[in-house]
Design an enzyme around this catalytic site. Structure first.
Site, mmCIF file in Angstrom:
data_model
loop_
_atom_site.group_PDB
_atom_site.id
_atom_site.type_symbol
_atom_site.label_atom_id
_atom_site.label_comp_id
_atom_site.label_asym_id
_atom_site.label_seq_id
_atom_site.Cartn_x
_atom_site.Cartn_y
_atom_site.Cartn_z
ATOM 1 N N TYR A 198 87.141 -12.510 21.107
ATOM 2 C CA TYR A 198 86.921 -11.612 22.228
ATOM 3 C C TYR A 198 85.488 -11.606 22.761
ATOM 4 C CZ TYR A 198 91.179 -8.945 23.206
ATOM 5 O OH TYR A 198 92.412 -8.552 23.652
ATOM 6 N N LYS A 199 84.562 -12.255 22.067
ATOM 7 C CA LYS A 199 83.163 -12.116 22.440
ATOM 8 C C LYS A 199 82.815 -12.969 23.671
ATOM 9 C CE LYS A 199 82.485 -9.197 19.154
ATOM 10 N NZ LYS A 199 83.848 -9.047 18.621
ATOM 11 N N HIS A 200 81.570 -12.850 24.159
ATOM 12 C CA HIS A 200 81.166 -13.590 25.354
ATOM 13 C C HIS A 200 81.438 -15.086 25.198
ATOM 14 C CE1 HIS A 200 78.895 -9.861 26.019
ATOM 15 N NE2 HIS A 200 78.701 -10.239 27.258
#
Length: 405
Positions: A198-200
């Protein structure tokens, strides 16, 4: 009529999401990186070249002397806490709004998490609350840059230095967020990053830790590799440690993702600014304070005048309109989770928190108000088109008129 009540939703097609290719920046570069590693025959980061290259490149990007790679963002935080090396029962100050990966490493090292309240506008640690929470048993402070907004780390670093404790930055949600002329992860003694889906940027899972302190860097490398000092060539185990090693495949994908990170952050910021323009001048939720420092992992909406049921309806109504949203971000503050409040660790012994920590309702009023009555979050994405953002604005306006009026 709102879609939640049987009306037609603003949009029928799903927004880009990190759970699908439409919401990720994965392409030929990552494919080539994976093939490069597979064809080399060396998949282990211990003997390969990709992990070493990633840590060099990441330290240069963040502006620190050292970076250490590991298997997850939670592992990164565990490396940081292990480097602090608290004695059993010593305390580490944490925020009540974050992923539990911020707190579990504290318990894993037999230390006591002490929760300090947050700024009601950002959800990040309130320095005054941190100051009140410091005791002679405090060993470290963990500051989370929540949703992409930097915590006041320069002030927290001064507090930490005055108290003789370490400041750990949890940067999992805030890649490349600026704090003055530095980036998050370079102000505290240690910075922790995540490569989770889910991170950048993502490699599926993975973690990175930054520091300027060579002793902390060595301690974290040892803790990620069973206490084995690979640099000496000797097979010995210097201290208790785990295996949190990163593989060459993860590192190769992460290196390709790292080159795309500045553009990812730029597009997320552009999209959030466009949403702010579309909502300007109309009644609606408060958007996050942004002085050029927010990198928008999630986009938080701040509401007033709702009760718990109203907040849940607001988020459910946005979701029904085709804009996935979460009421409060968490179901409850982290100190109210059974794992903490019921001391559910170590064979029912309750160690290290039973009878020590104060985890009652009302402990952090600003955090509880955010979670229960004021905060709705929208997962943000660099691949939102102008049309997507227009739909988000329309959905927010429609829901706000019907639910928050």
């Amino acid at each position: 009529m709102l879609a939640i009540d049987g009306g037609t939703p603003v949009r029928a097609d799903p927004l880009p999401s990190p759970m699908t290719a439409a919401g990720r920046t994965i392409g030929a570069e990552e494919e080539q990186a994976v093939l490069r590693v597979l064809r080399s025959g060396m998949l282990s980061g211990v003997w390969g070249t990709e992990v070493a290259a990633l840590t060099r490149e990441f330290a240069e990007l963040i502006g620190t002397e050292h970076a250490v790679a590991c298997s997850s963002g939670t592992a990164a935080l565990h490396l940081a806490v292990a480097a602090v090396d608290p004695a059993p029962g010593e305390e580490i100050i944490v925020p009540p709004i974050s992923d539990m990966g911020t707190v579990f490493p504290v318990i894993a090292q037999n230390a006591v998490p002490v929760f300090a309240d947050v700024d009601p506008a950002t959800g990040c640690l309130d320095p005054a609350a941190v100051q009140r929470a410091i005791t002679p048993r405090t060993r470290a402070i963990i500051a989370v840059h929540l949703f992409g907004k930097p915590a006041p780390v320069h002030e927290l670093r001064r507090i930490a230095d005055d108290a003789g404790v370490l400041l750990i930055e949890d940067c999992a949600q805030a890649y490349l967020a600026p704090v003055g002329d530095q980036l998050v992860g370079s102000v505290g003694h240690i910075g922790c990053f995540s490569l989770q889906q889910y991170k950048h940027i993502t490699a599926g899972d993975g973690g990175l830790v930054t520091t300027d302190d060579p002793a902390l860097a060595r301690a974290m490398r040892l803790f990620a590799d069973k206490g084995w000092p690979r640099d000496t060539g000797e097979r010995t185990y210097l201290s208790f440690a785990l295996n949190y090693r990163m593989t060459e495949l993860v590192a190769a994908v992460a290196r390709a993702q790292l080159r795309k990170l500045p553009e990812v952050v730029h597009r997320r910021r552009e999209g959030a600014a466009h949403l702010a323009e579309l909502l300007a001048g109309s009644p609606g939720p408060a958007l996050p304070t942004d002085t050029g420092d927010h990198v928008y992992w999630y986009l938080p909406l701040l509401l007033e005048g709702l009760d718990a049921a109203g907040l849940r309806r607001y988020a459910a109504a946005l979701t029904a309109e085709g804009v996935p949203s979460l009421a409060g971000y968490l179901a409850r503050p982290l100190y109210a989770e059974p794992a903490v409040r019921d001391s559910a660790a170590y064979g029912g012994s309750g160690f290290p928190t039973r009878g020590v920590g104060d985890y009652a309702d009302g402990l952090c009023p600003a955090a509880e108000e955010l979670i229960e009555r004021r905060l709705v979050v929208i997962p943000w994405n660099e691949n939102f088109s102008d049309a997507d953002i227009g739909d988000i604005a329309t959905a927010i306006t429609r829901v706000h008129q019907e639910v928050a009026r």
